[in-house]
Design a protein around this motif. Structure first.
Motif, PDB file in Angstrom:
ATOM      1  N   ALA A  61       0.839  -1.198   0.000  1.00  0.00           N
ATOM      2  CA  ALA A  61       0.000   0.000   0.000  1.00  0.00           C
ATOM      3  C   ALA A  61       0.871   1.243   0.000  1.00  0.00           C
ATOM      4  O   ALA A  61       1.921   1.284   0.645  1.00  0.00           O
ATOM      5  N   ILE A  78      -6.508  -0.195  -7.503  1.00  0.00           N
ATOM      6  CA  ILE A  78      -6.274  -1.526  -6.947  1.00  0.00           C
ATOM      7  C   ILE A  78      -5.771  -2.404  -8.086  1.00  0.00           C
ATOM      8  O   ILE A  78      -6.434  -2.521  -9.117  1.00  0.00           O
ATOM      9  N   SER A 120     -12.753  -3.126  -4.212  1.00  0.00           N
ATOM     10  CA  SER A 120     -13.171  -2.054  -5.116  1.00  0.00           C
ATOM     11  C   SER A 120     -14.629  -1.696  -4.906  1.00  0.00           C
ATOM     12  O   SER A 120     -15.010  -0.519  -4.946  1.00  0.00           O
ATOM     13  N   ALA A 130     -12.213   4.928  -7.158  1.00  0.00           N
ATOM     14  CA  ALA A 130     -11.282   3.802  -7.228  1.00  0.00           C
ATOM     15  C   ALA A 130     -11.525   3.007  -8.506  1.00  0.00           C
ATOM     16  O   ALA A 130     -12.637   2.941  -9.019  1.00  0.00           O
ATOM     17  N   THR A 132      -9.850  -0.650 -10.790  1.00  0.00           N
ATOM     18  CA  THR A 132      -8.913  -1.775 -10.863  1.00  0.00           C
ATOM     19  C   THR A 132      -8.198  -1.731 -12.205  1.00  0.00           C
ATOM     20  O   THR A 132      -8.815  -1.482 -13.239  1.00  0.00           O
ATOM     21  N   ILE A 182      -2.324  -1.641  -3.592  1.00  0.00           N
ATOM     22  CA  ILE A 182      -3.302  -0.559  -3.547  1.00  0.00           C
ATOM     23  C   ILE A 182      -2.542   0.761  -3.503  1.00  0.00           C
ATOM     24  O   ILE A 182      -1.675   0.961  -2.645  1.00  0.00           O
TER      25      ILE A 182
END
Length: 220
Positions: A61, A78, A120, A130, A132, A182
């Motif tokens: 992270a 992500i 997510s 957010a 992916t 992330i």
């Protein structure tokens, strides 16, 4: 076992990221450890942490650069794939990855789709921006328009670049553990513009995301 339960190791590259995560995520099952900067340091320090304790999941992270028109400053990415984007060879036809060279190693690490989906979805429900997408790992930060364009053409689905994900992922693979990455976006990938960096905003986004993740893993 429920994939969202168990003991979690979170690796951050620097202290500011670690503090942002800890402000948001308070859980005795979670350890936040400094990975250092770059894929080599992150691999070594993740291996040390995994050798010292038993975990069920590893998360890298932190903050990162986002590619223009793919990930805005302050948003979250992500990883649905962790990609080492500069490990390979140059050729007259362009960059060749280890996969293309046939050396028996891969520069791409997959992630658990079910965990990514749960995270997510929770971030979106919490009102956080957010997405992916693949996150690239590089040993040097991209700093020119030319190198940015080359990366975007070579990895058209990637949304962000950082320096530790692949190292953390390789160490996790050695222990057969699932890994996530992330990132909160602090700047746009391209020519270096320190005045345009929004590190504070990215750290706030990382803290907000950590609060959501705590609930996901606590209730999962």
């Amino acid at each position: 076992m429920n994939k969202l339960k168990g003991r979690i190791l979170i690796m951050t590259s620097v202290q500011a990221e670690k503090e942002a995560v800890l402000r948001g995520w308070h859980d005795p099952r979670v350890d936040v450890v400094l990975a250092g900067v770059g894929p080599v340091a992150s691999a070594i320090n993740t291996m040390k942490a995994l050798n010292a304790n038993t975990y069920d999941l590893v998360i890298n992270a932190g903050i990162a650069g986002g590619f223009a028109n793919r990930a805005d400053i302050g948003s979250l990415v992500i990883a649905n794939e962790i990609v080492c984007a500069d490990l390979g060879a140059e050729s007259l036809d362009g960059f060749l990855s280890l996969d293309e060279l046939g050396f028996g190693s891969s520069t791409r690490v997959g992630v658990d789709e079910s965990i990514v989906l749960a995270i997510s979805s929770a971030l979106s429900k919490a009102g956080l921006i957010a997405q992916t997408a693949p996150i690239l790992t590089l040993s040097k930060v991209t700093g020119t328009a030319e190198s940015t364009e080359e990366l975007m053409e070579r990895e058209p689905e990637a949304a962000a670049e950082a320096m530790e994900g692949y190292g953390v992922a390789l160490a996790s693979q050695e222990y057969n553990l699932p890994v996530l990455e992330i990132r909160a976006i602090s700047n746009t990938v391209g020519p270096r513009d320190r005045e345009g960096w929004r590190i504070k905003d990215a750290l706030i986004s990382l803290e907000s995301a950590s609060k959501v993740l705590m609930e996901v893993f606590k209730n999962g």
